[in-house]
Every structure is written in C-alpha cells, then in structure tokens.
Enzyme design. Structure first.
Site: not given
Ligand code: COA
Length: 259
Positions: A65, A110, A113, A133
């Site tokens: 999400a 999500g 999910e 989460e």
């Molecule tokens: N919601 C909003 N934005 C997200 C996102 C999310 N769930 N997951 C990634 N993004 C965005 C990042 O903020 C970033 O945006 P920016 O370039 O404007 O800063 C972009 O996507 C790229 O992500 P980034 O974190 O820079 O890539 P990474 O390769 O370093 O890491 C992940 C990849 C997937 C490990 C990391 O993005 C992450 O942990 N995301 C969240 C996962 C999560 O907790 N999901 C459950 C949500 S309830």
C-alpha cells in the site's frame, strides 16, 4: 477505459493488467486500487476474455500500500481503506475466470496480499515476497493475515508476519506462496502458456473449480463436498460436459462454448 495507474491489454483471450507506477514500485494508492477494481470487472464482463494475468511494470510487482497515504490516516479512514481494498481483492479471488499473478519483483505488504488473492502465482527468480507491516507498526489490511496462513500454514505465516522479513522466490515456492519459479525473461511467456492451457478447458468448469475451492476453504469438509457435488450435478446439465466427453471418446480436442 483509460487508466492513470494501470496498463490494460487483451490478446488471445487473455487480459493483462499491469500496475504501472514504476517510480513508486507500483505502490497501491487509493486511486490504483479503485482502478484495479474497474479493470477486473471489465475483464470478467468481457466475453472476449477468458483469463487474466496481473503483473507490475519495472522492478516491482507491487511494493505494498502507498505509505504516503497511510501515514496520515485516521482510525476510521484506515478501517475504510482496508475494507475497500479487501473488497477489490476479493473481486480478483472470486473472478469466474482464472487470474494468474505474474510476480516480477517486489511483492510486499499489499502486493503479497494482491498476489495471494489471485488464483495462481508464478514468480520470477527476481521476485521477493513479504508482509512487512509490523515494521510500520500495523497489521496487514488487505487480507494478508487471513490468506497467508491459509496458503502456507499458521507457523510459516506467523514467521513472515512477525519478522516482516522478505523472502526470495525459491523460499516462497518452498512454502507454497509461489506455485512456480521461472527465470525473469520467461515469466510472461510462462504465465501466458498457463493461461492458454486453462483456456482450452471448459469455462464453466473453470468457474466451478474456482467456486468450489473458494467456498470450500471457508467451510467444513462435509459442506465443501456438498458444494462440489452440487456443482458436479449442475455441470452435468451443460453442453460443455457433453462436448468434453464426446471429444474424449472421439479422440479429438473439445470445442467448448460455455453453455
Ligand atoms: N509506498 C509508497 N512509496 C513506496 C513504497 C510504498 N509501499 N515502496 C516504495 N516506494 C517508493 C519509495 O518511497 C521511492 O520513492 P522516491 O524515489 O520518491 O523516494 C521509490 O518507491 C523507490 O523505492 P526505494 O525505497 O528507493 O527502492 P529500494 O530499492 O531502495 O527499496 C524496497 C525497495 C521495496 C525494499 C523499499 O522501497 C520498501 O521497503 N518499500 C516499502 C515496502 C513496505 O513496507 N510495504 C508495505 C506497505 S503497508
């Protein structure tokens, strides 16, 4: 219909829905979830479509999400958001046409999910799965705490939920979270091949299998077997059953009409 956050394409009776916010790793904001609901309804209602593939653009399937929207939600907004998302995901799960998740990359929160709400999950070797989460101080909101234990069992589900750890495609396959793992460059071909195999079968039979599994998993074995025998009876009234069996006896491929 034009979508802001999805690509939608139909070829060879297969609708491909691609979540398309690659700069945000396809994070599901409210608008994208609403579009997913429209897209699955369009695919289900389209007589030219027999199966659906769901995938993501770029290096993610869906990274969860959209945390920028979650960060400021009130309790009632959070509850509403979860219920709305759950309702959309349920439409994927209850689609009478097979829905295959082609998991190309991050499938987190999500995203995991959403993949679990699909009928089958094919993972690229590059896919990563997880329910992170708890790292954000919340529980899953789109059915993860319910579908994950149903798919992988209580212990493995709780391990993933309580650690928030990401696992790779091989481990997801070992757990039963991914049904197959393929090299990244073969992912879409494999998903299409699987859809094509399903499309050769009777569409009412496909619908019946999905319905029997969905409803049967939510009830007792006894009630589930009743659901199955009712469907078995109903399908015996169809032209497709007669065609399927006649084709077998005549040693030719069946031509199903969905009637
Ligand atoms: N919601 C909003 N934005 C997200 C996102 C999310 N769930 N997951 C990634 N993004 C965005 C990042 O903020 C970033 O945006 P920016 O370039 O404007 O800063 C972009 O996507 C790229 O992500 P980034 O974190 O820079 O890539 P990474 O390769 O370093 O890491 C992940 C990849 C997937 C490990 C990391 O993005 C992450 O942990 N995301 C969240 C996962 C999560 O907790 N999901 C459950 C949500 S309830």
């Amino acid at each position: 219909m034009p979508y802001a956050n999805l690509l939608y394409d139909v070829a060879d009776r297969i609708a491909t829905i691609t979540v398309n916010r690659p700069d945000k790793l396809n994070a599901l904001n409210d608008a994208t979830i609403a579009e997913l609901g429209v897209a699955i309804d369009v695919a289900v209602d389209d007589a030219e479509v027999g199966a659906v593939i769901l995938t993501g653009a770029g290096r993610a399937f869906v990274a969860g999400a959209d945390i920028s929207e979650l960060a400021s939600q009130s309790p009632l907004e959070a509850q509403r958001r979860a219920r709305d998302g759950q309702a959309v995901f349920r439409r994927f799960e209850t689609s009478p046409k097979p829905v295959i998740a082609a998991v190309n990359g991050f499938s987190l929160g999500g995203g995991c999910e959403l993949a679990m709400a699909c009928h089958v999950r094919i993972a690229s070797e590059k896919a990563k799965f997880g329910q992170p989460e708890a790292k954000l101080g919340i529980v899953p909101g789109f059915g993860g705490s319910q579908r994950l234990p149903r798919l992988v069992g209580r212990g493995a589900a709780l391990k993933l939920l309580l650690t928030g750890d990401m696992i790779d495609a091989t481990e997801a396959h070992r757990l039963g979270l991914a049904d197959e793992v393929v090299p990244a460059e073969q992912l879409m071909d494999r998903a299409r091949a699987l859809a094509t195999t399903m499309l050769a079968n009777g569409p009412l039979a496909l619908e019946g299998c999905i319905d029997a599994v969905n409803r049967g998993l939510d009830t007792t074995l006894e009630e589930g077997c009743r659901i199955e025998s009712d469907l078995f009876g109903v399908l015996s009234a169809t032209a497709d059953m007669r065609e399927g069996m006649q084709a077998f006896l005549e040693k030719r491929p069946a031509t199903f009409t969905g009637r």
